[in-house]
Design a protein around this motif. Structure first.
Motif: not given
Length: 363
Positions: A189-202, A272-278, A296-298, A328-332
């Protein structure tokens, strides 16, 4: 035998790393393959290069030509002059080039003019778009190459149709996927991941670098506005090149859910790719990684040299009109993205097949 392996830009590092690893494993069991690694310096950022070499366990180059940036013509000429001297002083039996950057083409031409065999990893892929410098590089490189290593059967067929002999073409798979599989357990995870409160697939991950998408301020702002509207209420992570960041800063565009960050080292970016919503991108290689990771990738382009990521994988070709991104974003967001699978021979063993073929041909 002696091989010179060429890398010129960051995408090349992911393609050469498993080949070097496979050569070392081969040398533990059979006749040794000597290799020299030449970095042309086509794209060079000390921090990013050091990160990639360390994370992918690539040995330091035997020679860094230090070419740097410049126009297409100036860069090609500088690479050829530097690489010619390298080959004259350290003549190999084979030069191995990968991908489709300027270094790939320039080094292939230089080697052939010195009557040295050339092998092209990722041969035969085509977008059909001659406005892309990469397409020119692919066509020129493949026109003079001796050994072709392809990622798909379709790429092999393209080469045969152009007149290449079946005996010179080897469908082996994708070395970049070798690197992905070899590093899945090491993603960070990037160093800022927790500090910026990112969540997998969100969150959505955006990468943009093609001039048509990022160089014109109004076009880039329009694109970002449509992305932010379509991805709401999710947040968006955008690792942005300093040149593109300058355009964004000049425009004054900002959005509370858009998180801009510097370009990422390999392990952090794949996290970041692995945990992205898309993923929303104009890159070719990222569509391959997203496919293997079933993300999912666009693709914001009107053509692709990697159609298998669409017909088999998780990618969709959106085009360059940002309005077309919306459905495409609607489908995701509705969880209705298509089912995907992994293309044939993208199994993590491509580099082993390449090294065995080279050893059988030259030893």
């Amino acid at each position: 035998m002696k091989i010179t392996i060429v890398a010129g830009a960051r995408p090349n590092f992911m393609k050469i790393a498993p080949i070097i690893r496979a050569i070392k494993e081969h040398n533990n069991e059979g006749p040794k393959i000597e290799f020299r690694l030449v970095h042309t310096g086509q794209h060079y950022d000390k921090k990013m290069s050091d990160d990639f070499f360390e994370q992918l366990r690539i040995p330091q180059p035997d020679n860094n030509l230090g070419v740097g940036s410049g126009t297409q013509a100036a860069q090609t000429a500088a690479i050829m002059v530097g690489f010619e001297k390298e080959l004259q002083e350290n003549r190999p039996d084979l030069v191995l080039v990968v991908g489709d950057v300027t270094s790939t083409m320039a080094c292939a031409i230089t080697a052939k003019k010195l009557c040295i065999d050339v092998a092209h990893v990722e041969a035969g892929i085509r977008s059909g778009d001659l406005t892309m410098p990469e397409e020119i590089n692919r066509i020129v490189t493949d026109s003079i190459t001796d050994i072709f290593f392809t990622t798909t059967q379709e790429a092999s067929q393209t080469l045969e149709t152009s007149g290449k002999t079946a005996e010179s073409i080897y469908f082996v798979g994708n070395t970049m996927i070798d690197t992905l599989f070899q590093n899945l357990e090491n993603l960070q995870a990037p160093t800022w991941w927790k500090e910026e409160e990112f969540t997998s697939k969100e969150y959505f991950l955006v990468t943009l670098h093609r001039p048509g998408n990022v160089d014109d301020m109004n076009n880039l702002v329009n694109l970002l506005q449509n992305i932010m509207k379509g991805t709401s209420p999710s947040r968006v992570i955008f690792p942005v090149h300093p040149r593109t960041k300058k355009v964004i800063d000049q425009s004054g565009y900002a959005h509370p859910d858009l998180y801009l960050t510097d370009p990422m080292p390999y392990l952090e970016f794949l996290y970041l790719v692995k945990n992205a919503k898309a993923v929303i991108t104009d890159s070719g290689g990222i569509t391959e990684e997203a496919t293997v990771l079933s993300v999912p990738c666009m693709t914001l382009r009107s053509s692709t040299e990697r159609p298998e990521t669409i017909t088999i994988g998780s990618n969709e070709l959106v085009g360059t009109d940002p309005v077309k991104l919306v459905p495409f974003l609607v489908k995701v967001n509705e969880g209705k993205w298509k089912k995907s699978s992994i293309p044939e021979l993208w199994d993590g063993h491509t580099s082993e097949r390449i090294v065995k073929i080279i050893a059988d041909r030259y030893q």
